[in-house]
Design a protein around this motif. Structure first.
Motif, PDB file in Angstrom:
ATOM      1  N   PRO A 103     -31.642   5.422  11.514  1.00 45.12           N
ATOM      2  CA  PRO A 103     -31.248   4.154  12.119  1.00 45.12           C
ATOM      3  C   PRO A 103     -31.631   2.941  11.281  1.00 45.12           C
ATOM      4  CG  PRO A 103     -32.457   5.546  13.673  1.00 45.12           C
ATOM      5  CD  PRO A 103     -32.655   6.112  12.316  1.00 45.12           C
ATOM      6  N   LEU A 104     -32.515   3.100  10.286  1.00 46.24           N
ATOM      7  CA  LEU A 104     -33.072   1.967   9.572  1.00 46.24           C
ATOM      8  C   LEU A 104     -32.375   1.674   8.258  1.00 46.24           C
ATOM      9  CD1 LEU A 104     -36.869   2.689  10.092  1.00 46.24           C
ATOM     10  CD2 LEU A 104     -35.294   1.491  11.594  1.00 46.24           C
ATOM     11  N   VAL A 105     -31.720   2.657   7.658  1.00 45.59           N
ATOM     12  CA  VAL A 105     -31.156   2.454   6.328  1.00 45.59           C
ATOM     13  C   VAL A 105     -29.785   3.103   6.230  1.00 45.59           C
ATOM     14  CG1 VAL A 105     -33.418   2.384   5.208  1.00 45.59           C
ATOM     15  CG2 VAL A 105     -32.193   4.566   5.353  1.00 45.59           C
ATOM     16  N   ASP A 106     -28.979   2.600   5.280  1.00 45.13           N
ATOM     17  CA  ASP A 106     -27.817   3.298   4.753  1.00 45.13           C
ATOM     18  C   ASP A 106     -28.165   3.686   3.325  1.00 45.13           C
ATOM     19  OD1 ASP A 106     -25.888   3.252   6.842  1.00 45.13           O
ATOM     20  OD2 ASP A 106     -25.593   1.118   6.477  1.00 45.13           O
ATOM     21  N   ILE A 107     -27.836   4.910   2.942  1.00 45.48           N
ATOM     22  CA  ILE A 107     -28.145   5.370   1.599  1.00 45.48           C
ATOM     23  C   ILE A 107     -26.849   5.633   0.853  1.00 45.48           C
ATOM     24  CG2 ILE A 107     -29.240   7.130   0.201  1.00 45.48           C
ATOM     25  CD1 ILE A 107     -31.367   7.427   2.228  1.00 45.48           C
ATOM     26  N   ILE A 108     -26.615   4.873  -0.183  1.00 50.12           N
ATOM     27  CA  ILE A 108     -25.447   5.069  -1.025  1.00 50.12           C
ATOM     28  C   ILE A 108     -25.855   5.976  -2.171  1.00 50.12           C
ATOM     29  CG2 ILE A 108     -23.755   3.954  -2.515  1.00 50.12           C
ATOM     30  CD1 ILE A 108     -24.137   1.434  -0.900  1.00 50.12           C
ATOM     31  N   THR A 109     -25.277   7.151  -2.226  1.00 49.96           N
ATOM     32  CA  THR A 109     -25.573   8.095  -3.291  1.00 49.96           C
ATOM     33  C   THR A 109     -24.538   7.933  -4.395  1.00 49.96           C
ATOM     34  OG1 THR A 109     -26.530   9.644  -1.717  1.00 49.96           O
ATOM     35  CG2 THR A 109     -25.919  10.512  -3.865  1.00 49.96           C
ATOM     36  N   ILE A 110     -24.997   7.626  -5.582  1.00 44.61           N
ATOM     37  CA  ILE A 110     -24.085   7.273  -6.656  1.00 44.61           C
ATOM     38  C   ILE A 110     -23.358   8.492  -7.192  1.00 44.61           C
ATOM     39  CG2 ILE A 110     -23.933   6.140  -8.904  1.00 44.61           C
ATOM     40  CD1 ILE A 110     -24.801   4.355  -6.555  1.00 44.61           C
ATOM     41  N   ASN A 111     -24.013   9.632  -7.249  1.00 41.28           N
ATOM     42  CA  ASN A 111     -23.398  10.820  -7.826  1.00 41.28           C
ATOM     43  C   ASN A 111     -23.656  11.992  -6.896  1.00 41.28           C
ATOM     44  OD1 ASN A 111     -22.695  13.101  -9.343  1.00 41.28           O
ATOM     45  ND2 ASN A 111     -23.208  12.075 -11.256  1.00 41.28           N
ATOM     46  N   ALA A 112     -22.617  12.482  -6.252  1.00 43.66           N
ATOM     47  CA  ALA A 112     -22.791  13.509  -5.222  1.00 43.66           C
ATOM     48  C   ALA A 112     -23.429  14.776  -5.771  1.00 43.66           C
ATOM     49  CB  ALA A 112     -21.442  13.838  -4.586  1.00 43.66           C
ATOM     50  N   SER A 113     -23.210  15.086  -7.042  1.00 40.72           N
ATOM     51  CA  SER A 113     -23.743  16.324  -7.594  1.00 40.72           C
ATOM     52  C   SER A 113     -25.257  16.285  -7.728  1.00 40.72           C
ATOM     53  CB  SER A 113     -23.118  16.594  -8.970  1.00 40.72           C
ATOM     54  OG  SER A 113     -23.467  15.565  -9.875  1.00 40.72           O
ATOM     55  N   ARG A 114     -25.849  15.080  -7.597  1.00 42.02           N
ATOM     56  CA  ARG A 114     -27.296  14.960  -7.727  1.00 42.02           C
ATOM     57  C   ARG A 114     -27.956  14.643  -6.379  1.00 42.02           C
ATOM     58  NH1 ARG A 114     -29.275  14.407 -12.640  1.00 42.02           N
ATOM     59  NH2 ARG A 114     -31.000  13.141 -11.904  1.00 42.02           N
ATOM     60  N   THR A 115     -27.240  14.822  -5.287  1.00 36.19           N
ATOM     61  CA  THR A 115     -27.761  14.474  -3.975  1.00 36.19           C
ATOM     62  C   THR A 115     -28.884  15.428  -3.562  1.00 36.19           C
ATOM     63  OG1 THR A 115     -25.649  13.588  -3.300  1.00 36.19           O
ATOM     64  CG2 THR A 115     -27.164  14.217  -1.549  1.00 36.19           C
ATOM     65  N   SER A 116     -29.958  14.872  -3.018  1.00 33.23           N
ATOM     66  CA  SER A 116     -31.074  15.699  -2.571  1.00 33.23           C
ATOM     67  C   SER A 116     -30.839  16.149  -1.132  1.00 33.23           C
ATOM     68  CB  SER A 116     -32.383  14.895  -2.655  1.00 33.23           C
ATOM     69  OG  SER A 116     -32.363  13.855  -1.708  1.00 33.23           O
ATOM     70  N   ALA A 117     -31.630  17.125  -0.694  1.00 31.43           N
ATOM     71  CA  ALA A 117     -31.459  17.662   0.652  1.00 31.43           C
ATOM     72  C   ALA A 117     -31.733  16.600   1.711  1.00 31.43           C
ATOM     73  CB  ALA A 117     -32.393  18.851   0.852  1.00 31.43           C
ATOM     74  N   GLU A 118     -32.693  15.693   1.429  1.00 31.88           N
ATOM     75  CA  GLU A 118     -33.022  14.691   2.430  1.00 31.88           C
ATOM     76  C   GLU A 118     -31.876  13.707   2.624  1.00 31.88           C
ATOM     77  OE1 GLU A 118     -34.950  15.570  -0.063  1.00 31.88           O
ATOM     78  OE2 GLU A 118     -36.554  16.607   0.973  1.00 31.88           O
ATOM     79  N   THR A 119     -31.294  13.219   1.548  1.00 27.05           N
ATOM     80  CA  THR A 119     -30.304  12.160   1.697  1.00 27.05           C
ATOM     81  C   THR A 119     -28.955  12.678   2.155  1.00 27.05           C
ATOM     82  OG1 THR A 119     -29.662  12.299  -0.640  1.00 27.05           O
ATOM     83  CG2 THR A 119     -31.400  10.732  -0.059  1.00 27.05           C
ATOM     84  N   THR A 120     -28.695  13.971   2.066  1.00 28.53           N
ATOM     85  CA  THR A 120     -27.414  14.473   2.559  1.00 28.53           C
ATOM     86  C   THR A 120     -27.309  14.339   4.066  1.00 28.53           C
ATOM     87  OG1 THR A 120     -28.313  16.720   2.664  1.00 28.53           O
ATOM     88  CG2 THR A 120     -27.063  16.110   0.701  1.00 28.53           C
ATOM     89  N   GLN A 121     -28.433  14.131   4.750  1.00 29.68           N
ATOM     90  CA  GLN A 121     -28.402  13.989   6.197  1.00 29.68           C
ATOM     91  C   GLN A 121     -28.284  12.535   6.633  1.00 29.68           C
ATOM     92  OE1 GLN A 121     -31.269  16.573   8.240  1.00 29.68           O
ATOM     93  NE2 GLN A 121     -31.826  17.326   6.225  1.00 29.68           N
TER      94      GLN A 121
END
Length: 695
Positions: A26-44
């Motif tokens: 609820p506190l942040v939006d996370i923009i992932t620049i490169n999907a191939s480097r996405t971590s398990a935490e930020t995919t949620q």
């Protein structure tokens, strides 16, 4: 793992819907620049893949989130606007750190140093920033650079992330690379990016003085054991000749260095952290290299700006009262020096912002955990500020009136100090398995910048306002204080999501340019006389006024079928003075975007449209002009190839629409087919391609 969706904006991107199970969601939006480097935490969390973008301005990419817009002051000088506020009012960090830009016109704002190709992710604070992130009047964001992750054992593994991109609208090229190796105790990596472009085209002609060049490179290393870790990163930024037709000058160079050291240690129930950072900037700008030179040799100008920043932050955290308690101390010191010269006359110079030193010492306490039926993040911050300017100097060839202003400045009290307090409460609770209620309450402050406080010479420097007015500062300025309330709902089920928010910000002592005196248009003071010499008979002075900003924004989507997805976003903000009948300057108009995407196993393609309303709620104080509405259509496609390769293709402004974004500024380059004072149009039809590979 949550399903993939498309968040529609002017820049089509892949996204995942918010996951309410994560405390940070609820506190942040996370923009992932490169999907191939996405971590398990930020995919949620709410993510977007912007690897297909080829624009050099990262702020144009960030504008895909609700409430965010790009203030265009040149190809590499864009600023982020959030809910009507931009510049120093936003808490923008790189790798978790605040730092200083070099020039008084913010030709090198924070995102100048963060090309999208080198970013791992951008964490956007929803609504307000936590007090642990440092002072700041509104929301903020943390742009985090790519690095090499630790491996799971003692065997070293090699990592690489390479990309090349091009775009037709300015014959732009970008190249980036990250190479490194790591095991579970040691990592070492190097990175770099180079971007170049010519004047961009709009309709049937090019916009003169919009070329750009930027090189960023660096090294990083780290050590870790079971209970502690140490990381070091060095970055170098070298910006070459880059056009800024919105300003009176263009960039000749911006050379900057960054050094960052992070140390973390666990000791019993406590976790301790130390963050050290240093950066310096050497910056030159002039009015003759990238635009027609003045006819009079005495009107040639080149300005040199230097800045340096040191910071230390100490934190301690532990479990407490069913949640997590964080304590912190931080100290920053910054110096600024600006001198205006004439390269044709060594005796003409004005040290208009002389050796200004600014220090801040702060402390915060923050707790996150359950609070009855709610979850909460509650914090308080206290900061002590002081600033002092040295004596100004002028050359013997400078006319008498500016020399008199310098003498008056030197005879004045040039020291200032103050204490500010910030409080923030971000609370949320599930209404059901599918809906979550969010509420933000805050008191936030911002102290005046060195320009707003110490500018004794009337010049167009305005920290990126680019309104054509000349400004002087005021040593007696009070800190801005914002009272903020926001509420929203996050809804998500198997086929749809909807995240609307409404907000209100009441800002006391808002810092705004006002008429220099009560006799507007009558040149009867030394400041007005010098300003008239610079082409402005009605200079402005920075002053405290009262303001308010309110509005709503959000995003939404619906799964039409297993392969088809409809997504969108919307926003509206109203920003005005409370003390007089006027509006705040350069506020984005309302807009809405819709996108339709087809998703296959290895490829996707989509069509999107963005409608932007006209903006006639403009600032008469800043001589702001209204803007018209427009609608753009864009196409994008992406193919995930073998061995970590990706090919992305896009076509922006499909129908070659001629339009002028309200935040784009006015032309001040006389060498363009675009008339002086005309709004700088957006880019015409643009074909972009990016090929990337990561392992």
């Amino acid at each position: 793992m949550p399903r993939s969706i498309l968040l529609s904006t002017c820049f089509g991107v892949l996204a995942t819907a918010p996951a309410f199970a994560q405390d940070a969601a609820p506190l942040v939006d996370i923009i992932t620049i490169n999907a191939s480097r996405t971590s398990a935490e930020t995919t949620q969390l709410d993510q977007q893949d912007i690897a297909s973008q080829t624009t050099p301005d990262a702020t144009a990419v960030l504008a895909q989130l609700p409430g965010l817009n790009s203030v265009s002051n040149g190809a590499l000088s864009g600023q982020v606007q959030y809910r009507g506020l931009f510049g120093d009012r936003l808490n923008i960090r790189l790798n978790g750190r605040q730092f200083v830009s070099g020039g008084p016109n913010l030709m090198d704002p924070p995102m100048h140093y963060a090309p999208a190709s080198l970013l791992e992710q951008v964490i956007v604070d929803r609504g307000i920033s936590p007090v642990s992130a440092g002072p700041g009047l509104a929301g903020g964001m943390d742009a985090q650079f790519k690095s090499v992750d630790w491996s799971q054992d003692s065997t070293f593994s090699f990592s690489a992330d390479l990309s090349v991109g091009l775009q037709s609208v300015d014959e732009g090229w970008s190249r980036s690379a990250l190479l490194g190796t790591a095991n579970n105790q040691f990592r070492l990596y190097a990175f770099g990016a180079h971007e170049t472009g010519e004047d961009f085209s709009s309709g049937d002609f090019d916009i003169a003085g919009t070329q750009y060049e930027r090189l960023i490179y660096g090294l990083g290393a780290g050590l870790q054991s079971d209970d502690q870790s140490l990381s070091v990163q060095f970055r170098r930024n070298e910006t070459g000749p880059t056009g800024n037709p919105q300003f009176a000058m263009d960039i000749r160079f911006v050379d900057s260095d960054f050094i960052e050291v992070d140390y973390d240690r666990s000791q019993g129930a406590w976790t301790f952290g130390a963050r050290l950072s240093w950066n310096d900037v050497a910056h030159a700008m002039n009015n003759f290299s990238l635009r027609p030179a003045p006819g009079d040799m005495m009107r040639f100008r080149e300005t040199f700006a230097y800045a340096e920043h040191q910071a230390i932050a100490l934190t301690a955290s532990r479990d407490f009262a069913g949640g997590a308690l964080s304590l912190g101390l931080d100290h920053t010191r910054a110096t600024h020096d600006v001198t205006i010269t004439n390269p044709n006359n060594a005796d003409f110079f004005l040290n208009n912002l002389p050796d200004i030193e600014i220090q801040r010492t702060g402390a915060f306490v923050e707790w996150q955990g359950p609070l009855g039926q709610w979850d909460a993040e509650i914090g308080a911050r206290f900061d002590s500020h002081d600033a002092e300017a040295d004596t100004a100097s002028v050359g013997s060839a400078v006319p008498m009136m500016p020399a008199m202003l310098a003498m008056n400045f030197n005879m004045s009290d040039r020291a200032w100090d103050d204490v500010t307090t910030d409080f923030a409460a971000r609370i949320w609770r599930p209404l059901s398995d599918q809906a979550l209620l969010r509420v933000n309450l805050a008191r936030k402050t911002r102290v005046p910048t060195y320009l707003e406080r110490f500018a004794w010479l009337p010049t167009p420097a305005s920290a990126g306002l680019a309104d054509g007015n000349t400004y002087v500062g005021d040593i007696e300025l009070e800190a801005e204080t914002a009272w903020i309330v926001e509420a929203g709902i996050d809804f998500q089920n198997d086929t749809a999501y909807f995240r609307p928010s409404a907000f209100y910000r009441r800002v006391d002592d808002y810092i705004q340019g006002v008429a220099f005196d009560d006799t507007v248009g009558i040149v009867d003071t030394p400041v007005e006389m010098v300003s008239m010499m610079n082409g402005d008979m009605t200079p402005l002075r920075f002053a405290n006024v009262d303001a308010e900003l309110y509005g709503f924004d959000g995003d939404f989507g619906y799964q039409l079928s297993p392969s088809w997805q409809l997504d969108g976003r919307f926003e509206y903000v109203r920003a005005k003075r409370r003390d007089i009948s006027d509006n705040l300057y350069r506020v984005a108009p309302g807009n809405i975007g819709l996108g339709l995407t087809y998703q296959a196993e290895r490829w996707q393609a989509g069509l999107e449209t963005v409608w932007t309303a006209s903006q006639d709620e403009v600032s008469s104080t800043n001589s702001e002009q209204a803007s018209d509405s427009y609608c753009l259509w864009n196409f994008h496609a992406r193919l995930d190839g073998p061995a970590g390769s990706t090919l992305a293709v896009r076509m922006d402004n499909l129908f070659d629409e001629t339009y002028v974004p309200h935040l784009s500024g006015r032309n001040r380059n006389a060498g363009s087919q675009l008339a002086l004072g005309d709004g700088i149009p957006g880019a015409g039809r643009n074909f972009g391609l990016r090929l990337s590979w990561a392992r």
